[in-house]
Design a protein around this motif. Structure first.
Motif, mmCIF file in Angstrom:
data_model
loop_
_atom_site.group_PDB
_atom_site.id
_atom_site.type_symbol
_atom_site.label_atom_id
_atom_site.label_comp_id
_atom_site.label_asym_id
_atom_site.label_seq_id
_atom_site.Cartn_x
_atom_site.Cartn_y
_atom_site.Cartn_z
ATOM 1 N N GLN A 87 80.086 33.548 48.852
ATOM 2 C CA GLN A 87 79.892 33.595 50.010
ATOM 3 C C GLN A 87 78.447 33.272 50.420
ATOM 4 O O GLN A 87 78.312 32.840 51.402
ATOM 5 C CB GLN A 87 80.398 35.035 50.535
ATOM 6 N N GLY A 133 82.477 28.529 48.970
ATOM 7 C CA GLY A 133 82.869 29.718 49.757
ATOM 8 C C GLY A 133 84.078 30.302 48.940
ATOM 9 O O GLY A 133 84.683 29.900 47.860
ATOM 10 N N ILE A 134 84.479 31.483 49.357
ATOM 11 C CA ILE A 134 85.451 32.232 48.930
ATOM 12 C C ILE A 134 86.850 31.654 48.825
ATOM 13 O O ILE A 134 87.567 31.615 47.720
ATOM 14 C CB ILE A 134 85.718 33.604 49.501
#
Ligand SMILES: Nc1ncnc2c1ncn2[C@@H]1O[C@H](COP(=O)(O)OP(=O)(O)OP(=O)(O)O)[C@@H](O)[C@H]1O
Ligand SMILES: [Mg+2]
Lengths: 331, 249
Positions: free
Chosen positions: A123, A242-243
């Motif tokens: 993140q 990102g996640i």
């Protein structure tokens, strides 16, 4: 050991030759899908190097993002060829892996806690890319300056070129997978996954073994990210960092089967085909649908098919001739 | 050579392993206070004491799993106080940890293979494993079985066998008899005797005072992190305080 190596190499050579013929027979669209499967399969394979030893990283989105952004940024702003930009991105990802991995391993952060620390990492990478929107284009993404067909810029509008590159890189990933699987580090990593303290008591340098596989995994992931951005000629934080991406990687490797050489690639088949099918059938109405489906399926796989699709097929095949009570001996 | 019982030697000289004023703990909690002991080459030494005395902590300090906060540890003339665990195995000390800690989902054979992880041990893997299987024929029958599915006694054999795979000079054993039936406990002590006869130096932690004193040459009594008493086994067996507190006679 020697025979095992020869057998595995033989299978790989045959598979590669067959796959090399694909461009002769198929359309650009099929090649486009195949390139994505190979490149993502490579990334998933890289993740499984760690995952199968209990090092569940949810931070691979960060490594992928670094690899994906480094070479376009260096190309656009410094005119640096991807031949240098990609290695720089790989080194940066390895450095990040070291910065995260060393303290985690030193402090014995394992299991769920390791997953959480790495989750935060992916993140942070995403937020950094978005925050630096002046140079990265933020959430709109960015495009490397196009120069047409060029080896120097590693840009090829014609699909077969990238197909050849993707195939070569994918084969390289599978080789590394086998190398780790039958190498001497395998026993050490198995022991570490079972009981770190006991492994250390036996003479395993736990820190070194874990760092080695983590750095290798991060490096290959960044490499995959770089090739994905070179291929698409477009990078966007949501699709390459990102996640969400981290989860996609974990899902694909587990669903395909992280204990099998071809498992992660089979996962690639799934994660590339699913959004394609959703896109064709539902248009853009359900943009987030793929991630939701991954999440739900992941739970189902972990409970009912922990060794993934390929793992299941392998164990069926192995069980057919002779039912074994105990585990197969290591080669 | 046998060590002399009054411990009048200078540090490290003659003895295989010397601990000098070792203190260690966990966080702010101190579990060992100025512990000194010596193990001569070829000796079998016992460390006995009640639960929580710090026996396992002592073993962890020797095998490098836990760092001593002060004091010195010398093995064959080499200071090992700040050496990481894997280097200590290289130096020739193998640890059979408390509760065995096998790799439960790996087979017996894989456990032994990992025991021979160091390069010099890997080279002799075949001879070593044959030797271990000769020592524990039972393991040969079970070598494809997952270690976690073995009986307690068999697991102890794997734990000892795994440690012996590195061809150590000194074997540390932490309560090898714990949790085993009396008959199996006898077998474990027979094993310790046989390992001694093979020429290994052994440092063994036990609660089972009566039996361990039959196996070792000398023993140290550890209580709340301090050495209270030490001496030849025969003397300790006669010591009235020990008889009263630990043997129940
Ligand atoms: N990991 C740890 N963290 C904190 N304290 C610990 C830890 N391990 C042991 N201790 C404490 O250190 C002291 C000594 O423990 P140790 O395990 O060395 O005892 P022991 O003599 O081996 O006991 P037993 O015979 O029950 O195995 C105990 O008070 C214990 O609570
Ligand atoms: Mg103990």
């Amino acid at each position: 050991m020697k025979n095992e190596l020869a057998r595995r190499l033989g299978a790989l050579v045959v598979a590669t030759l067959l796959l090399a013929l694909v461009p002769l027979a198929t359309s650009d669209y099929a090649l486009h899908i195949a390139i994505q499967i190979l490149l993502w399969g490579f990334v998933y394979t890289a993740w499984s190097l760690m995952g199968k030893f209990g090092l569940v990283s949810l931070g691979h989105g960060a490594f992928l993002g670094i690899g994906a952004y480094a070479s376009p940024l260096l190309w656009n702003y410094a005119g640096l060829t991807p031949w240098l930009g990609i290695p720089i991105g790989i080194l940066a990802a390895m450095l990040l892996a070291l910065i995260i991995g060393y303290p985690c391993f030193r402090l014995r952060v394992v299991g769920h806690y390791f997953a959480l620390v790495t989750l935060a990492l992916s993140q942070v990478a995403l937020l950094t890319i978005v925050a630096a929107r002046d140079i990265t284009g933020g959430s709109l993404g960015m495009t490397p300056k196009a120069v047409g067909h060029s080896w120097y810029a590693l840009q090829f509008p014609e699909k077969p070129y990238f197909y050849a590159i993707a195939l070569a890189v994918w084969v390289f990933g599978i080789l590394i997978w086998h190398f780790v699987d039958i190498g001497k580090g395998r026993a050490a990593l198995d022991a570490i996954a079972e009981d770190e303290g006991a492994a250390a008591a036996i003479g395993v340098d736990v820190m070194r073994e874990k760092l080695r596989v983590t750095l290798a995994s991060a490096a290959l992931t960044a490499f995959g990210g770089a090739l994905l951005s070179q291929y698409f000629m477009y990078v966007n934080p949501d699709t390459l960092s990102g996640i969400g991406v981290s989860l996609q990687i974990v899902f694909a490797a587990i669903a395909g089967g992280m204990y099998s050489a071809l498992g992660p690639t089979a996962g690639g088949l799934f994660t590339i085909a699913l959004p394609e099918i959703l896109r064709v059938t539902m248009g853009t109405n359900f943009v987030g649908a793929a991630n939701t489906i991954y999440g739900a399926l992941l739970v189902i796989f972990i409970i009912f098919m922990p060794r993934g699709v390929i793992g299941l097929i392998e164990s069926r095949l192995a069980a057919a001739p002779a039912r074994k009570i105990s585990k197969e001996p290591a080669a | 050579m046998a060590a002399d019982q009054n411990g009048q030697r200078s540090l490290g000289e003659g003895a295989m392993l010397t601990l000098c004023n070792i203190s260690a703990g966990y966080g702010s909690f101190r579990a060992l206070f100025d512990v000194s002991l010596e193990v001569g080459a070829g000796e079998a030494i016992g460390v006995v004491g009640p639960n929580g005395a710090g026996k396992s902590t002592l073993m962890r300090v020797i095998s490098g799993m836990l760092r001593a906060s002060s004091g010195e540890l010398v093995f064959e003339g080499r200071p090992l106080t700040h050496v990481p665990a894997h280097r200590i195995v290289e130096a020739g000390i193998a640890h059979v940890p408390e509760h065995r800690r096998l790799f439960a989902r790996l087979t017996v054979e894989e456990n032994l293979r990992i025991g021979a992880f160091l390069p010099q041990a890997r080279r002799h893997y075949v001879e070593r494993s044959e030797w271990v299987y000769a020592l524990f024929p039972r393991l040969l029958e079970r070598r494809r079985q997952l270690a976690g599915t073995l009986s307690g006694g068999e697991q102890q054999m794997v734990a000892i066998g795994r440690a012996l795979m590195s061809k150590p000079k000194l074997l540390l054993m932490d309560e090898p008899s714990a949790g085993l039936a009396p008959l199996v406990v006898d077998q474990v002590f027979d094993l310790v005797r046989r390992i001694r006869e093979e020429g290994y130096t052994v440092l063994i932690v036990e609660q089972n005072l009566q039996q361990v004193l039959d196996v070792v040459d000398r023993a140290y009594l550890l209580e709340v992190g301090r050495i209270r008493l030490s001496g030849l086994s025969a003397e300790l067996k006669k010591n009235p305080a020990i008889r009263k507190a630990y043997i129940g006679l």
